[in-house]
Design a protein around this motif. Structure first.
Motif, PDB file in Angstrom:
ATOM      1  N   SER A  47       0.703  -1.294  -0.079  1.00 44.07           N
ATOM      2  CA  SER A  47       0.121  -0.029   0.036  1.00 44.07           C
ATOM      3  C   SER A  47       0.783   1.190   0.020  1.00 44.07           C
ATOM      4  O   SER A  47       0.680   2.365  -0.544  1.00 44.07           O
ATOM      5  N   GLU A  48       2.050   0.994   0.735  1.00 38.95           N
ATOM      6  CA  GLU A  48       3.100   2.403   0.759  1.00 38.95           C
ATOM      7  C   GLU A  48       3.569   2.467  -0.876  1.00 38.95           C
ATOM      8  O   GLU A  48       3.502   3.800  -1.145  1.00 38.95           O
ATOM      9  N   ALA A  49       3.646   1.474  -1.389  1.00 32.62           N
ATOM     10  CA  ALA A  49       4.161   1.679  -2.729  1.00 32.62           C
ATOM     11  C   ALA A  49       3.359   2.142  -3.632  1.00 32.62           C
ATOM     12  O   ALA A  49       3.547   2.909  -4.633  1.00 32.62           O
ATOM     13  N   GLN A  50       1.817   1.605  -3.460  1.00 33.58           N
ATOM     14  CA  GLN A  50       1.017   2.092  -4.237  1.00 33.58           C
ATOM     15  C   GLN A  50       0.637   3.863  -4.227  1.00 33.58           C
ATOM     16  O   GLN A  50       0.581   4.419  -5.093  1.00 33.58           O
ATOM     17  N   ASP A  51       0.771   4.140  -2.793  1.00 37.12           N
ATOM     18  CA  ASP A  51       0.715   5.671  -2.693  1.00 37.12           C
ATOM     19  C   ASP A  51       1.609   6.439  -3.416  1.00 37.12           C
ATOM     20  O   ASP A  51       1.418   7.464  -3.965  1.00 37.12           O
TER      21      ASP A  51
END
Length: 87
Positions: A47-51
């Motif tokens: 989810s951090e990479a997606q952000d």
């Protein structure tokens, strides 16, 4: 008066330093086909990479991202690579 100018200059410099953006642990790049690649450290969540990818897509005027691929790499600093498509 000279002391006052030095103090003001130092406080402005400190203020700018305090407000600077911290260096990201992610590596972001844009591929020639328009997809966004994100190199993520081992401890990062998907989810951090997606952000991070979404922030890059918003710079292009796109509003959403869709994950296409995730794979492990041999790079010590970035152990995972995610490929996203901007929509």
């Amino acid at each position: 008066m000279k002391t006052f100018n030095k103090v003001m200059l130092m406080s402005m410099g400190l203020g700018l330093f305090a407000c600077s953006t911290p260096q990201s642990d992610f590596g972001v790049y844009q591929q020639s086909d328009g997809m966004i690649g994100v190199h993520a450290p081992k401890a990062a969540k998907e989810s951090e990479a997606q952000d991070v990818a979404l922030a890059e897509c918003k710079k292009q005027g796109k509003r959403t991202v869709a994950i296409l691929e995730s794979r492990k790499t041999v790079i010590d600093r970035f152990s995972l690579t995610y490929i996203y498509l901007c929509r």
